[in-house]
Design a protein around this motif. Structure first.
Motif, PDB file in Angstrom:
ATOM      1  N   GLY A 187       0.804  -1.226   0.000  1.00 49.88           N
ATOM      2  CA  GLY A 187       0.000   0.000   0.000  1.00 49.88           C
ATOM      3  C   GLY A 187       0.832   1.269   0.000  1.00 49.88           C
ATOM      4  O   GLY A 187       0.283   2.358  -0.078  1.00 49.88           O
ATOM      5  N   HIS A 188       2.157   1.128   0.116  1.00 54.65           N
ATOM      6  CA  HIS A 188       2.995   2.332   0.141  1.00 54.65           C
ATOM      7  C   HIS A 188       3.091   2.951  -1.245  1.00 54.65           C
ATOM      8  O   HIS A 188       3.143   2.234  -2.247  1.00 54.65           O
ATOM      9  CB  HIS A 188       4.396   1.988   0.640  1.00 54.65           C
ATOM     10  CG  HIS A 188       4.435   1.806   2.121  1.00 54.65           C
ATOM     11  ND1 HIS A 188       5.610   1.673   2.820  1.00 54.65           N
ATOM     12  CD2 HIS A 188       3.441   1.743   3.027  1.00 54.65           C
ATOM     13  CE1 HIS A 188       5.309   1.525   4.107  1.00 54.65           C
ATOM     14  NE2 HIS A 188       4.007   1.551   4.243  1.00 54.65           N
ATOM     15  N   TYR A 189       3.127   4.279  -1.243  1.00 54.21           N
ATOM     16  CA  TYR A 189       3.304   4.980  -2.522  1.00 54.21           C
ATOM     17  C   TYR A 189       4.757   5.417  -2.645  1.00 54.21           C
ATOM     18  O   TYR A 189       5.311   6.001  -1.716  1.00 54.21           O
ATOM     19  CB  TYR A 189       2.416   6.219  -2.572  1.00 54.21           C
ATOM     20  CG  TYR A 189       0.961   5.872  -2.741  1.00 54.21           C
ATOM     21  CD1 TYR A 189       0.424   5.686  -4.009  1.00 54.21           C
ATOM     22  CD2 TYR A 189       0.137   5.717  -1.630  1.00 54.21           C
ATOM     23  CE1 TYR A 189      -0.908   5.353  -4.165  1.00 54.21           C
ATOM     24  CE2 TYR A 189      -1.198   5.388  -1.785  1.00 54.21           C
ATOM     25  CZ  TYR A 189      -1.716   5.206  -3.045  1.00 54.21           C
ATOM     26  OH  TYR A 189      -3.019   4.871  -3.203  1.00 54.21           O
ATOM     27  N   ILE A 190       5.369   5.107  -3.791  1.00 56.27           N
ATOM     28  CA  ILE A 190       6.773   5.456  -3.993  1.00 56.27           C
ATOM     29  C   ILE A 190       6.871   6.355  -5.215  1.00 56.27           C
ATOM     30  O   ILE A 190       6.397   6.014  -6.297  1.00 56.27           O
ATOM     31  CB  ILE A 190       7.631   4.185  -4.248  1.00 56.27           C
ATOM     32  CG1 ILE A 190       7.420   3.158  -3.136  1.00 56.27           C
ATOM     33  CG2 ILE A 190       9.105   4.542  -4.444  1.00 56.27           C
ATOM     34  CD1 ILE A 190       7.960   3.545  -1.779  1.00 56.27           C
ATOM     35  N   LYS A 191       7.514   7.502  -4.996  1.00 58.69           N
ATOM     36  CA  LYS A 191       7.702   8.406  -6.129  1.00 58.69           C
ATOM     37  C   LYS A 191       9.115   8.198  -6.657  1.00 58.69           C
ATOM     38  O   LYS A 191      10.087   8.319  -5.895  1.00 58.69           O
ATOM     39  CB  LYS A 191       7.524   9.850  -5.661  1.00 58.69           C
ATOM     40  CG  LYS A 191       7.561  10.849  -6.801  1.00 58.69           C
ATOM     41  CD  LYS A 191       7.638  12.228  -6.252  1.00 58.69           C
ATOM     42  CE  LYS A 191       6.511  13.068  -6.822  1.00 58.69           C
ATOM     43  NZ  LYS A 191       6.500  14.387  -6.253  1.00 58.69           N
ATOM     44  N   LEU A 192       9.222   7.861  -7.935  1.00 61.10           N
ATOM     45  CA  LEU A 192      10.533   7.613  -8.530  1.00 61.10           C
ATOM     46  C   LEU A 192      11.018   8.886  -9.207  1.00 61.10           C
ATOM     47  O   LEU A 192      10.356   9.423 -10.090  1.00 61.10           O
ATOM     48  CB  LEU A 192      10.437   6.502  -9.571  1.00 61.10           C
ATOM     49  CG  LEU A 192       9.999   5.139  -9.046  1.00 61.10           C
ATOM     50  CD1 LEU A 192       9.830   4.153 -10.188  1.00 61.10           C
ATOM     51  CD2 LEU A 192      11.040   4.606  -8.056  1.00 61.10           C
ATOM     52  N   ILE A 193      12.195   9.344  -8.734  1.00 57.75           N
ATOM     53  CA  ILE A 193      12.779  10.539  -9.353  1.00 57.75           C
ATOM     54  C   ILE A 193      14.130  10.131  -9.911  1.00 57.75           C
ATOM     55  O   ILE A 193      14.988   9.657  -9.151  1.00 57.75           O
ATOM     56  CB  ILE A 193      12.949  11.675  -8.330  1.00 57.75           C
ATOM     57  CG1 ILE A 193      11.615  11.971  -7.677  1.00 57.75           C
ATOM     58  CG2 ILE A 193      13.531  12.916  -8.969  1.00 57.75           C
ATOM     59  CD1 ILE A 193      11.687  12.932  -6.522  1.00 57.75           C
ATOM     60  N   GLU A 194      14.315  10.249 -11.199  1.00 62.27           N
ATOM     61  CA  GLU A 194      15.572   9.831 -11.809  1.00 62.27           C
ATOM     62  C   GLU A 194      16.257  10.991 -12.495  1.00 62.27           C
ATOM     63  O   GLU A 194      15.601  11.808 -13.125  1.00 62.27           O
ATOM     64  CB  GLU A 194      15.319   8.708 -12.828  1.00 62.27           C
ATOM     65  CG  GLU A 194      15.424   7.324 -12.219  1.00 62.27           C
ATOM     66  CD  GLU A 194      14.081   6.656 -12.037  1.00 62.27           C
ATOM     67  OE1 GLU A 194      13.083   7.230 -12.487  1.00 62.27           O
ATOM     68  OE2 GLU A 194      14.025   5.574 -11.439  1.00 62.27           O
ATOM     69  N   ARG A 195      17.587  11.044 -12.344  1.00 61.07           N
ATOM     70  CA  ARG A 195      18.351  12.107 -13.011  1.00 61.07           C
ATOM     71  C   ARG A 195      19.550  11.480 -13.703  1.00 61.07           C
ATOM     72  O   ARG A 195      20.177  10.563 -13.163  1.00 61.07           O
ATOM     73  CB  ARG A 195      18.886  13.125 -11.991  1.00 61.07           C
ATOM     74  CG  ARG A 195      17.835  13.905 -11.273  1.00 61.07           C
ATOM     75  CD  ARG A 195      17.356  15.099 -12.102  1.00 61.07           C
ATOM     76  NE  ARG A 195      16.352  15.830 -11.355  1.00 61.07           N
ATOM     77  CZ  ARG A 195      15.060  15.510 -11.304  1.00 61.07           C
ATOM     78  NH1 ARG A 195      14.619  14.461 -11.980  1.00 61.07           N
ATOM     79  NH2 ARG A 195      14.199  16.230 -10.611  1.00 61.07           N
ATOM     80  N   ARG A 196      19.854  11.992 -14.873  1.00 59.78           N
ATOM     81  CA  ARG A 196      21.066  11.546 -15.567  1.00 59.78           C
ATOM     82  C   ARG A 196      22.270  12.231 -14.909  1.00 59.78           C
ATOM     83  O   ARG A 196      22.226  13.448 -14.659  1.00 59.78           O
ATOM     84  CB  ARG A 196      21.013  11.972 -17.031  1.00 59.78           C
ATOM     85  CG  ARG A 196      19.810  11.401 -17.760  1.00 59.78           C
ATOM     86  CD  ARG A 196      20.157  10.073 -18.378  1.00 59.78           C
ATOM     87  NE  ARG A 196      19.012   9.590 -19.117  1.00 59.78           N
ATOM     88  CZ  ARG A 196      18.368   8.469 -18.830  1.00 59.78           C
ATOM     89  NH1 ARG A 196      18.749   7.725 -17.794  1.00 59.78           N
ATOM     90  NH2 ARG A 196      17.367   8.070 -19.557  1.00 59.78           N
ATOM     91  N   ALA A 197      23.330  11.433 -14.643  1.00 59.42           N
ATOM     92  CA  ALA A 197      24.529  12.019 -14.042  1.00 59.42           C
ATOM     93  C   ALA A 197      25.654  11.961 -15.079  1.00 59.42           C
ATOM     94  O   ALA A 197      25.439  11.536 -16.207  1.00 59.42           O
ATOM     95  CB  ALA A 197      24.901  11.246 -12.795  1.00 59.42           C
ATOM     96  N   GLU A 198      26.867  12.398 -14.651  1.00 63.08           N
ATOM     97  CA  GLU A 198      27.990  12.409 -15.594  1.00 63.08           C
ATOM     98  C   GLU A 198      28.360  11.003 -16.031  1.00 63.08           C
ATOM     99  O   GLU A 198      28.178  10.042 -15.268  1.00 63.08           O
ATOM    100  CB  GLU A 198      29.193  13.059 -14.915  1.00 63.08           C
ATOM    101  CG  GLU A 198      29.435  14.460 -15.424  1.00 63.08           C
ATOM    102  CD  GLU A 198      30.512  15.148 -14.636  1.00 63.08           C
ATOM    103  OE1 GLU A 198      31.627  14.614 -14.628  1.00 63.08           O
ATOM    104  OE2 GLU A 198      30.195  16.192 -14.030  1.00 63.08           O
ATOM    105  N   GLY A 199      28.836  10.904 -17.255  1.00 64.42           N
ATOM    106  CA  GLY A 199      29.300   9.615 -17.751  1.00 64.42           C
ATOM    107  C   GLY A 199      28.159   8.653 -18.045  1.00 64.42           C
ATOM    108  O   GLY A 199      28.382   7.444 -18.124  1.00 64.42           O
TER     109      GLY A 199
END
Ligand code: ADP
Length: 621
Positions: free
Chosen positions: A179-191
């Motif tokens: 029942g937990h809500y998870i917000k996925l936040i993704e960022r491109r990093a170097e390389g």
């Protein structure tokens, strides 16, 4: 012998002198050799000193370098330590956070992840450093770790993967099995690395849901309050109807001057009260989201002129000049709600008159280009030379119950709702309203409306002719016009009967919708006046039933005019849909009743209005 001695002595002297000279010469040679030697020795010693200095500086430099080297080495060691500490701290921090954190490399392989991230997978062996992202998706879908809704596993994985490969990955909220809500936040990093943050937002979502429910509850309460207010104003209007109607009738009887004054006062006070009630009603309707516009083709010029005509007596009383500058093209035809436009103009021009004691009021109406070729923008300006509004107050006057609070303003009556309603109406018409003013220098209210245009009609005026055509030879043998009036309120029935008492008609009353339907089939009226809110069966339902009867009997529809108390049930479209032909708002006005009778009476009945004046003779607006 003496000679020899002397010679000898001389010789000796010479020899001694020679020896002394030689000695002196040797001494001088020795001296110069010495001094050369001394010079040389000095030069040598100078050189030695110099060399020694050089040696010393070289040594110092060497020592300095040595020192620097060891300093660099120690700094390097400290830096290395610091890096280690920072790295450990960073990782400790990442580990200590409750939210998941992971890094994937450019091939979408897991490089590192904290415990919270790993905990989601509940010990799945395969999820470890090196696992590919698409495999992570497959596993969570297969194991039921994530709620994939109605999608198939393949569809869900494909959608998530597509998202993963976007240049800027969109945020996504997923729900887990627990029942937990998870917000996925993704960022491109170097390389080419991708950093994932999986925030547990369950509490926020729950809080939002609670807030939403609370807001909905509050809004429902507010709507209920507004509906209550609207109903109350409706209830107040009904007896007011009796008061004004009776005063109206009383005015037509024989009265002394004093009595006339009393009646006028009752009427004026009653009408002033109605204005206030109408304001409250309109405002509550807007609040309760019950106010809708009834667009129809109309003449802008006529609306402006009517409003100005209505307000010019009060302007004249105050000695104010009322100017209209209308530059709209003559062939401009618009579609809009003329009633509501009239209300906007009445409020603004009414205020201009109210807050100006001398000078003028200018009403400018100009066309400005619209982006939409099927529309025309109209810019209305209402300028006055009155008390003006200070900058700080100008911000608030469009809010409800806001009146500029000042001593000089106390003398002006008003509810403070006028501009709030005006603004809402203008916005409902997708328009804009603002004011330019400064204290003591008058005000200019601007309204811009973007109205659809309509093709000009042959006879744009829907109002009925201004004079009553009385047939030269009344046909005495023809029957009288039959009028059925359905009205549950006794006072209103009395007012109605008094208003039509001089007409040559047959009148019958019904006290509710059910009776109205019965009376309809027995009395067979030519015209019906139908109150809308009535007990048992309301006016809309009664009309629907009447229309069904007519249809079944193959008869032409009888004109039915709705009489409404302007409450929440006054939605014109709704009434027309129920089969009503027209509607009139209470309080009842004699002239309106006459107009309807004139408009709808069939040709073959006796003229009902021949004993009375033209319906426009004493028009009450
Ligand atoms: P009301 O006129 O019933 O008080 P409104 O909402 O129409 O309420 O106006 C709010 C306030 O804005 C008024 O009380 C007045 O202080 C100010 N106001 C409105 N129109 C004008 C105007 N033309 N000149 C000066 N003040 C104005």
């Amino acid at each position: 012998m003496g000679f020899d001695i002397a010679d000898k002595l001389a010789q000796e002297r010479r020899a001694r002198l020679a020896a002394e000279r030689l000695l002196a010469q040797k001494q001088s040679e020795l001296f110069s050799a010495n001094s050369r030697l001394g010079k040389h020795a000095r030069a040598l010693s100078d050189e030695i000193v110099e060399k020694r200095l050089e040696v010393r500086s070289a040594r110092t430099q060497a020592e300095q370098l040595k020192g620097e080297k060891s300093q660099v080495l120690s700094e390097l060691r400290t830096a290395e330590n610091k890096v280690q500490i920072a790295e450990r701290r960073l990782w400790d921090s990442i580990q200590s956070i409750q939210d998941g954190f992971a890094v994937f490399d450019s091939n979408s392989r897991l490089v590192a992840a904290n415990n919270a991230y790993m905990a989601t997978f509940d010990g799945l062996e395969e999820i470890r450093v090196g696992v590919k992202y698409n495999r992570v998706l497959q596993l969570v879908a297969e194991e039921g770790i994530v709620d994939i809704g109605n999608a198939t596993r393949a569809e869900w994985c494909a959608r998530m993967l597509e998202r993963w490969h976007e240049p800027e990955i969109r945020e996504e909220t997923i729900q887990l099995w627990n029942g937990h809500y998870i917000k996925l936040i993704e960022r491109r990093a170097e390389g080419g690395d991708t950093v994932t943050l999986a925030l547990n937002i369950t509490a926020t979502i729950r809080y939002e849901a609670e807030l939403k429910a609370a807001r909905e509850k509050a809004e429902a309460a507010n709507r209920a309050k507004s509906a209550f207010l609207a109903n109350m104003s409706h209830e107040i209007r009904t007896p007011m109807n009796g008061v004004i109607g009776m005063a109206d009738l009383l005015q037509d009887t024989d009265l002394s001057e004093e009595q006339k004054l009393y009646i006028q006062t009752i009427r004026h006070s009653g009408e002033a009260l109605l204005v206030i009630i109408n304001d409250i009603l309109d405002y509550s309707k807007i609040e309760a989201e019950k106010l809708t516009l009834n667009p129809e083709p109309f003449s802008f010029e006529a609306v402006v002129n009517e409003t100005v005509t209505l307000l010019s007596p009060s302007a004249q009383d105050k000695g104010l000049e009322l100017r209209v500058e209308n530059t709209l093209p003559e062939d401009a035809h618009f579609v809009g709600d003329p009633g509501r436009l009239r209300q906007v103009l009445t409020n603004l021009i009414g205020n201009a008159v109210k807050f100006t004691s001398d000078g003028f009021i200018r009403i400018g109406v100009h066309a400005t280009p619209s982006r939409n070729p099927k529309k025309q923008k109209v810019h209305i300006e209402i300028e006055d030379t009155g008390i003006g509004i200070s900058k700080e107050h100008a911000e608030f006057i469009f809010g409800e119950f806001n009146q500029v609070d000042g001593d000089h303003n106390r003398k002006f009556e008003g509810t403070g709702l006028g501009l709030a309603i005006t603004k809402q109406l203008v916005e409902l018409m997708s328009g804009k309203i603002w004011v330019e003013s400064s204290e003591g220098n008058g005000s200019t209210f601007h309204v811009i409306l973007d109205l659809p245009t309509s093709a000009p009609r042959g006879n744009a005026k829907t109002e009925i002719s201004k004079t009553v055509e009385v047939p030269a030879k009344p046909q005495i043998e023809a029957r009288r016009l039959r009028v059925l009036a359905a009205e549950d309120n006794g006072t209103n029935r009395l007012v109605f009967s008094k208003m039509v008492r001089n007409l040559d008609i047959e009148l019958e009353f019904a006290v509710n919708g059910r009776e109205a339907v019965e009376a309809f089939s027995q009395f067979k009226p030519d015209l019906v006046f139908m109150d809308i809110s009535m007990p048992e069966v309301d006016g809309k339902e009664a009309t629907r039933q009447i229309r069904e009867h007519e249809k079944a009997a193959g008869k032409a529809p009888t004109p039915i005019i709705a009489l409404t108390a302007h409450a929440l049930d006054t939605d014109k479209a709704e009434m027309l849909a129920a089969g009503l032909d027209e509607y009139s708002t209470k309080p009842l006005r004699k002239n309106e009743i006459y107009k309807f009778i004139e408009k709808y009476a069939p040709k073959d009945v006796r003229p009902a209005l021949q004993n009375v004046l033209s319906p426009n003779a004493d028009l009450v607006s």
